[in-house]
Scaffold this motif. Sequence first.
Motif, PDB file in Angstrom:
ATOM      1  N   THR A 180       0.830  -1.206   0.000  1.00 46.25           N
ATOM      2  CA  THR A 180       0.000   0.000   0.000  1.00 46.25           C
ATOM      3  C   THR A 180       0.875   1.271   0.000  1.00 46.25           C
ATOM      4  O   THR A 180       0.364   2.375  -0.171  1.00 46.25           O
ATOM      5  CB  THR A 180      -0.893   0.022   1.259  1.00 46.25           C
ATOM      6  OG1 THR A 180      -0.061  -0.297   2.375  1.00 46.25           O
ATOM      7  CG2 THR A 180      -2.024  -0.985   1.153  1.00 46.25           C
ATOM      8  N   ASP A 181       2.166   1.089   0.195  1.00 45.13           N
ATOM      9  CA  ASP A 181       3.084   2.239   0.230  1.00 45.13           C
ATOM     10  C   ASP A 181       3.151   2.901  -1.151  1.00 45.13           C
ATOM     11  O   ASP A 181       3.125   2.224  -2.183  1.00 45.13           O
ATOM     12  CB  ASP A 181       4.476   1.723   0.624  1.00 45.13           C
ATOM     13  CG  ASP A 181       5.430   2.843   0.981  1.00 45.13           C
ATOM     14  OD1 ASP A 181       5.788   2.942   2.161  1.00 45.13           O
ATOM     15  OD2 ASP A 181       5.821   3.608   0.063  1.00 45.13           O
ATOM     16  N   LYS A 182       3.291   4.201  -1.171  1.00 40.49           N
ATOM     17  CA  LYS A 182       3.296   4.903  -2.469  1.00 40.49           C
ATOM     18  C   LYS A 182       4.472   4.482  -3.354  1.00 40.49           C
ATOM     19  O   LYS A 182       4.434   4.620  -4.568  1.00 40.49           O
ATOM     20  CB  LYS A 182       3.283   6.425  -2.275  1.00 40.49           C
ATOM     21  CG  LYS A 182       4.545   6.981  -1.657  1.00 40.49           C
ATOM     22  CD  LYS A 182       4.573   8.500  -1.730  1.00 40.49           C
ATOM     23  CE  LYS A 182       5.801   9.092  -1.103  1.00 40.49           C
ATOM     24  NZ  LYS A 182       7.079   8.411  -1.270  1.00 40.49           N
ATOM     25  N   ASP A 183       5.558   3.999  -2.746  1.00 33.66           N
ATOM     26  CA  ASP A 183       6.732   3.590  -3.529  1.00 33.66           C
ATOM     27  C   ASP A 183       6.672   2.132  -3.982  1.00 33.66           C
ATOM     28  O   ASP A 183       7.624   1.632  -4.588  1.00 33.66           O
ATOM     29  CB  ASP A 183       8.012   3.800  -2.712  1.00 33.66           C
ATOM     30  CG  ASP A 183       8.386   5.271  -2.629  1.00 33.66           C
ATOM     31  OD1 ASP A 183       8.131   5.995  -3.614  1.00 33.66           O
ATOM     32  OD2 ASP A 183       8.919   5.691  -1.595  1.00 33.66           O
ATOM     33  N   SER A 184       5.575   1.441  -3.684  1.00 30.09           N
ATOM     34  CA  SER A 184       5.490   0.029  -4.082  1.00 30.09           C
ATOM     35  C   SER A 184       5.184  -0.088  -5.585  1.00 30.09           C
ATOM     36  O   SER A 184       4.317   0.605  -6.114  1.00 30.09           O
ATOM     37  CB  SER A 184       4.375  -0.630  -3.258  1.00 30.09           C
ATOM     38  OG  SER A 184       3.719  -1.613  -3.996  1.00 30.09           O
ATOM     39  N   ASN A 185       5.902  -0.975  -6.237  1.00 32.41           N
ATOM     40  CA  ASN A 185       5.633  -1.192  -7.670  1.00 32.41           C
ATOM     41  C   ASN A 185       4.239  -1.783  -7.870  1.00 32.41           C
ATOM     42  O   ASN A 185       3.556  -1.474  -8.849  1.00 32.41           O
ATOM     43  CB  ASN A 185       6.698  -2.118  -8.265  1.00 32.41           C
ATOM     44  CG  ASN A 185       8.025  -1.405  -8.415  1.00 32.41           C
ATOM     45  OD1 ASN A 185       8.085  -0.184  -8.421  1.00 32.41           O
ATOM     46  ND2 ASN A 185       9.100  -2.177  -8.529  1.00 32.41           N
ATOM     47  N   TYR A 186       3.834  -2.643  -6.947  1.00 40.20           N
ATOM     48  CA  TYR A 186       2.486  -3.205  -7.036  1.00 40.20           C
ATOM     49  C   TYR A 186       1.438  -2.077  -6.951  1.00 40.20           C
ATOM     50  O   TYR A 186       0.478  -2.058  -7.725  1.00 40.20           O
ATOM     51  CB  TYR A 186       2.252  -4.230  -5.914  1.00 40.20           C
ATOM     52  CG  TYR A 186       0.809  -4.629  -5.805  1.00 40.20           C
ATOM     53  CD1 TYR A 186       0.246  -5.522  -6.722  1.00 40.20           C
ATOM     54  CD2 TYR A 186      -0.021  -4.073  -4.826  1.00 40.20           C
ATOM     55  CE1 TYR A 186      -1.106  -5.862  -6.652  1.00 40.20           C
ATOM     56  CE2 TYR A 186      -1.358  -4.406  -4.750  1.00 40.20           C
ATOM     57  CZ  TYR A 186      -1.899  -5.304  -5.666  1.00 40.20           C
ATOM     58  OH  TYR A 186      -3.224  -5.618  -5.595  1.00 40.20           O
ATOM     59  N   ALA A 187       1.647  -1.148  -6.007  1.00 40.38           N
ATOM     60  CA  ALA A 187       0.668  -0.056  -5.844  1.00 40.38           C
ATOM     61  C   ALA A 187       0.546   0.748  -7.138  1.00 40.38           C
ATOM     62  O   ALA A 187      -0.555   1.152  -7.536  1.00 40.38           O
ATOM     63  CB  ALA A 187       1.071   0.854  -4.687  1.00 40.38           C
ATOM     64  N   MET A 188       1.674   0.964  -7.809  1.00 37.75           N
ATOM     65  CA  MET A 188       1.632   1.707  -9.083  1.00 37.75           C
ATOM     66  C   MET A 188       0.828   0.924 -10.130  1.00 37.75           C
ATOM     67  O   MET A 188      -0.031   1.484 -10.823  1.00 37.75           O
ATOM     68  CB  MET A 188       3.057   1.983  -9.568  1.00 37.75           C
ATOM     69  CG  MET A 188       3.141   2.815 -10.826  1.00 37.75           C
ATOM     70  SD  MET A 188       2.965   1.852 -12.343  1.00 37.75           S
ATOM     71  CE  MET A 188       4.664   1.371 -12.646  1.00 37.75           C
ATOM     72  N   ALA A 189       1.075  -0.377 -10.228  1.00 42.85           N
ATOM     73  CA  ALA A 189       0.351  -1.179 -11.227  1.00 42.85           C
ATOM     74  C   ALA A 189      -1.128  -1.277 -10.871  1.00 42.85           C
ATOM     75  O   ALA A 189      -1.993  -1.285 -11.753  1.00 42.85           O
ATOM     76  CB  ALA A 189       0.977  -2.570 -11.318  1.00 42.85           C
TER      77      ALA A 189
END
Length: 252
Positions: free
Chosen positions: A84-93
Amino acid sequence: MNAQPAPHVAVCPTPDDLAARAADMIVSAAVAAIAERGRFRIALAGGSTPEKAYELLHSPERQSAFDWNQVDWCFGDERFIFDTDKDSNYAMAKRTLFDKAPVKLTSVYPISAEFSAPGKAAQAYAKKLAEVFQIPADGPPPRFDLILLGMGDDGHTASLFPGKGSLREEKAWVTASLPGVLPPRLDRMTLTFPVLNAARHVLFLVAGAKKADKVREILHDHPPLDTHPAAGVSPTDGELTWLLDAAAAEKL
Ligand code: 6PG
């Protein structure tokens, strides 16, 4: 002598053109893989360059071009933080693609960081890949239909950073990686060269003038991977494409 075929290099005028071209290439790869093997297995890149391509992937024409139920969505690397962190690649996708497109969420495979250490997270993801590909975890690496990669200004790719031990991993499919010099300076988990180089197609998405020197060095000078990790990507029996915008290609 290098026996590998030369990479395809395609230059798009602007970052938006690059994103549209990348989205079209992802669609083509999905159509072909589903027609040939019934399934499309892709590893997504993090960073900022692919964001627009992910957004364009769910335009009506692209959305209707292939069966989204036949796609496995994996990741090339991840930061050792909550998804859920803004720097997570998953969150971006998730923000740019999974929340907006007809993605079957049970076929999305983030690199979970919910472990005591990045090494444990890396091992768990290797096991996950063995399940997704239905192959033995101690056998040859999985063969992705398409791996998307970016390249940092320092020549890193995925989370394979200059000078780090992860560059020399020959067996593990996924490994922990110490942070590089560029932000965000977080521990990472990353696919290794054995997996990157087993892919049917690896597609680099690289934009911006700050990357032009490294692009030229990698494509013209065959530098060592210790200083230019992206130079280590050369699929053994697959295609390699560098999709650049004009600024990234300006020194070629
Ligand atoms: C990451 C990446 C990384 C990225 C490059 C390029 O998690 O940081 O996957 O390898 O692709 O740093 O990033 P930009 O597209 O933001 O330049």
